[in-house]
Design an enzyme around this catalytic site. Structure first.
Site, PDB file in Angstrom:
ATOM      1  N   LEU A 454       0.835  -1.199   0.000  1.00  0.00           N
ATOM      2  CA  LEU A 454       0.000   0.000   0.000  1.00  0.00           C
ATOM      3  C   LEU A 454       0.875   1.256   0.000  1.00  0.00           C
ATOM      4  O   LEU A 454       1.053   1.926   1.010  1.00  0.00           O
ATOM      5  CB  LEU A 454      -0.945  -0.004   1.206  1.00  0.00           C
ATOM      6  CG  LEU A 454      -2.279  -0.744   0.997  1.00  0.00           C
ATOM      7  CD1 LEU A 454      -2.028  -2.235   0.798  1.00  0.00           C
ATOM      8  CD2 LEU A 454      -3.210  -0.526   2.159  1.00  0.00           C
ATOM      9  N   HIS A 527     -12.406   9.510  -1.472  1.00  0.00           N
ATOM     10  CA  HIS A 527     -13.031   8.572  -2.392  1.00  0.00           C
ATOM     11  C   HIS A 527     -13.842   9.272  -3.469  1.00  0.00           C
ATOM     12  O   HIS A 527     -14.468   8.613  -4.294  1.00  0.00           O
ATOM     13  CB  HIS A 527     -13.913   7.590  -1.613  1.00  0.00           C
ATOM     14  CG  HIS A 527     -13.155   6.829  -0.574  1.00  0.00           C
ATOM     15  ND1 HIS A 527     -13.201   7.144   0.767  1.00  0.00           N
ATOM     16  CD2 HIS A 527     -12.296   5.797  -0.685  1.00  0.00           C
ATOM     17  CE1 HIS A 527     -12.413   6.325   1.443  1.00  0.00           C
ATOM     18  NE2 HIS A 527     -11.855   5.499   0.587  1.00  0.00           N
TER      19      HIS A 527
END
Length: 737
Positions: A454, A527
């Protein structure tokens, strides 16, 4: 002056050396080392050459004939690193690597003057410089395996780790690579840069891969001179902060024999075990950070004198004199002869041609061969191979959503091109957060579809390295907001490589990015980010923004073909809110779905870079939009048409380069343009569209609606700051009133 002090100190100290008993030149230059006397004498020539290049740079700068004075003085021990490696080992060098470069040049069989001339032509920004052609002072050469790096601090370490991984992956996949199967990737950097986030990413991602048993043959070399411009590195910090997953070697970089022995051990470890290592060379910095740096302002006389006493050229001269292989006078004669030759070459370089036009400067920026791209984009795998990949050929499925169309296109491309890799966070087992890569792992295996750590810098670094190894990386950045964490890997590394190497090196890639806003039930800034400004001003970058499933398939094929054919760096922006959208005007109409084109229709459905798509034939208003704005604009156009306004909608599809020709044509057909921009009003796409129209001489009406200059809040509050259909309709009526 600093250079006078360095040269005087060298001359006086070497003159005072006392010769020792004569040794055989083929024997070790001193007990316990593998460096022979003959090799030591040869490497001294390259060390001297590097030092004299630094001196020439400053003299040329004073005459207004050179433009770069960050030198390698004090770091000439890196000649030993070059001597411990092979010419087939790719090298990513930082800017204090003059001796390494001269050594590598000679190892490749080039005359000694060639390496010197390369560097001098770079210092003088000559168009004849062999790697960047006068665009920047870099160390690089396609025949030497030296990949040019910019001065961005430590930004090349993620690429180095990615290249090491990709060399092995290409070999296992049977994909032709320009690097030998047993190559070692070399990456050098300074002690101050070791603290940068990109350095930590490079070191960590190499160690992360090795921890999992994945071959990652990269040798990181930290040349530690103890100071970054004026900021001191705490003594012992590099050793204390080293990554535990990297084998560690250390040496005195001012002692050529010690540096050579350590480099041999480190290179052997990496080559044989295919694991990463860190070589820590303790060096000094002479003559300041650059020509304009007056280091006496922040360093005391004792500190400067201590570094002078550790001059690596003096150290090598001492080795040779004490081994009885040369007298002080002979070495000083060599130095003066080399000095005269370098200054002669410098004078010649100063008179060589420079870049003279913007067109010449930009020539290697983003080569475009649209016919070749179209041909590749229209080529599919043999049908037998496609039937192996697909349980049911996608053109025989029912009409697809945007997500499904991208998925099938990726599978088709991977069937045709065994060098395509798909990787990123959650793309393999999970199939992506939105299912876009679902099933690819099962079809193509973990060698080609895999999850990454990540870290967006690591993801893009792997892509950068893969592109240099014959592979075609298709990394996924999970959300647009996450891309900003690592944007320099695109801006400072990917987009500049062709520019600073005149196309000799390219890093083709297609970066898939899930982006934009309007997600239902899943909100918040990270997002739903709608900012693409930082992408649109990167020279040469292709930014695709499909909205409809059929466009997504054709445009993705175009991006993949452009990457393979032209080495293009592409960002493929995918509107999350449209991934699974089925309907356009009313529930159940399925008008946002589209059938998948069979390969025999790929040529006729090909979408070239920079071509828009038009809907409708109205003569009153052209609505220019993209992404989520397309669906909103089409819906608004239906209602406006019912009110008697003749509308047409132009989907830009490409945000960089903008489809200016199509844009102007569509604008002229109606005389009125409304730009519906889902990105922010300031710095958004609408600014570029409006100016493109004005620059083209459009004199009709222009208006725009865009999202507010705000981050995206959670829940229904997002609707308060995002572009809406109602705003599009209201602006249209106002423009046409």
């Amino acid at each position: 002056m600093a250079r006078d002090n360095v040269e005087t100190n060298f001359t006086e100290t070497v003159a005072a050396l006392r010769p020792g008993p004569a040794r055989d030149p083929a024997a070790p230059v001193r007990e316990g080392t593998s460096l022979t006397g003959a090799r030591c004498l040869e490497l001294l020539e390259f060390q001297m050459g590097s030092r004299l290049l630094d001196i020439a740079a400053r003299e040329l700068k004073e005459r207004g004939q050179a433009f770069y004075t960050i030198g390698s003085a004090g770091h000439e021990g890196n000649a030993a690193v070059a001597a411990a490696l092979r010419t087939g080992d790719p090298a990513l060098l930082h800017y204090r690597s003059g001796a390494f470069y001269l050594t590598r040049s000679a190892q490749a069989g080039r005359p000694a003057e060639d390496g010197l001339r390369d560097v001098l032509l770079g210092l003088t920004a000559s168009a004849e410089e062999p790697i960047s052609g006068g665009r920047h002072k870099v160390f690089g050469h396609p025949k030497l395996g030296v990949i040019p790096q910019t001065s961005t601090i430590a930004s090349h370490l993620p690429r180095a780790a990615g290249l090491a991984f990709a060399i092995e992956r290409a070999r296992k996949l049977g994909v032709p690579s320009p690097w030998p199967a047993d190559a070692v990737v070399l990456c050098t950097f300074g002690d101050a840069s070791a603290n940068h986030a990109s350095a930590l990413t490079g070191l960590n991602s190499a160690a992360y891969a090795a921890y999992q048993g994945l071959p990652t043959p990269v040798l990181f070399v930290c040349e530690d001179n103890g100071i970054g411009i004026s900021v001191r590195t705490p003594p012992g910090w590099i050793e204390a902060a080293r990554h535990p997953g990297l084998a560690y070697y250390a040496a005195d970089g001012t002692d050529l024999a010690d540096a050579y022995d350590a480099a041999l051990r480190a290179a052997s470890y990496v080559r044989e075990r295919r694991r990463p290592a860190l070589l820590h060379l303790r060096t000094v910095r002479l003559m300041g950070h650059a020509g304009s740096d007056v280091e006496a302002a922040y360093r005391g006389p004792r500190e400067i004198a201590a570094d002078l006493a550790r001059d690596p050229l003096i150290g090598t001269a001492r080795l040779l004199v004490e081994a009885g292989l040369a007298t002080p006078a002979e070495l000083l004669d060599r130095y003066e002869a080399a000095r005269a030759r370098v200054m002669e070459l410098a004078a010649q370089a100063a008179g060589r041609p420079r870049l003279t036009s913007a067109r010449q400067v930009m020539a290697p920026l983003a080569p475009r061969r649209p016919d070749a791209v179209a041909a590749r984009a229209s080529t599919a795998a043999p049908e037998a191979r496609r039937r192996e990949v697909f349980e049911r050929l996608p053109e025989r499925e029912s009409p697809l959503t945007l997500a499904q169309s991208i998925n099938r296109t990726l599978a088709d491309a991977m069937a045709a091109d065994p060098g395509i890799l798909v990787f990123g966070e959650d793309v393999a087992r999970k199939g992506g957060v939105y299912g876009v890569t679902r099933g690819l792992l099962k079809r193509f295996g973990a060698g080609r579809v895999f999850d990454s750590l990540l870290d967006e810098q690591a993801i893009l670094g792997l892509a950068l390295g893969s592109g240099l190894s014959g592979l075609l990386p298709v990394p996924e950045i999970q959300y647009l907001a996450y891309l900003h964490n690592a944007l320099d890997q695109i801006r400072g590394e990917a987009a500049t490589l062709s520019f600073f190497s005149q196309g000799a090196y390219r890093n083709p890639m297609v970066v898939r990015v899930a982006g934009y806003a309007y997600q239902k039930g899943f909100g918040g800034h990270f997002h739903n980010d709608d900012s693409v400004t930082a992408l649109r001003d990167i020279p040469g970058l292709i930014v695709a923004s499909p909205a409809r499933p059929d466009d997504a398939a054709a445009m993705l094929r175009t991006c993949l073909a452009a990457a393979r054919t032209d080495g293009s760096v592409c960002v493929f922006l995918e509107p999350i809110a449209l991934y699974h959208t089925r309907d356009l005007l009313e529930d159940g109409d399925n008008n946002w779905l589209a059938p998948y084109a069979p390969p025999e229709r790929w040529a006729e459905t090909h979408v070239p870079v920079g071509r828009a798509r038009s809907y409708g034939d109205g003569r009153d208003l052209t609505i220019v939009t993209f992404g989520n704005g397309l669906r909103m604009s089409l819906r608004a156009a239906v209602r406006l048409t019912a009110e008697g306004y003749g509308c047409r909608v132009l989907d830009l599809r490409w945000l960089s380069p903008l489809p200016v020709e199509d844009l102007v044509r569509a604008a002229q057909l109606t005389g009125n343009v409304l730009i519906a921009d889902e990105t922010r009003r300031t710095g958004g796409v609408s600014e570029g569209v409006a100016m493109a129209l004005i620059d083209a001489g459009f004199t009709g009406g222009i208006a725009r609606v865009a999202s507010h200059d705000s981050f995206i809040p959670l829940g229904a509050a997002a609707d308060l700051v995002l572009l809406s259909e109602a705003e599009i309709e209201e602006a249209a009526r106002k423009l046409l009133a």
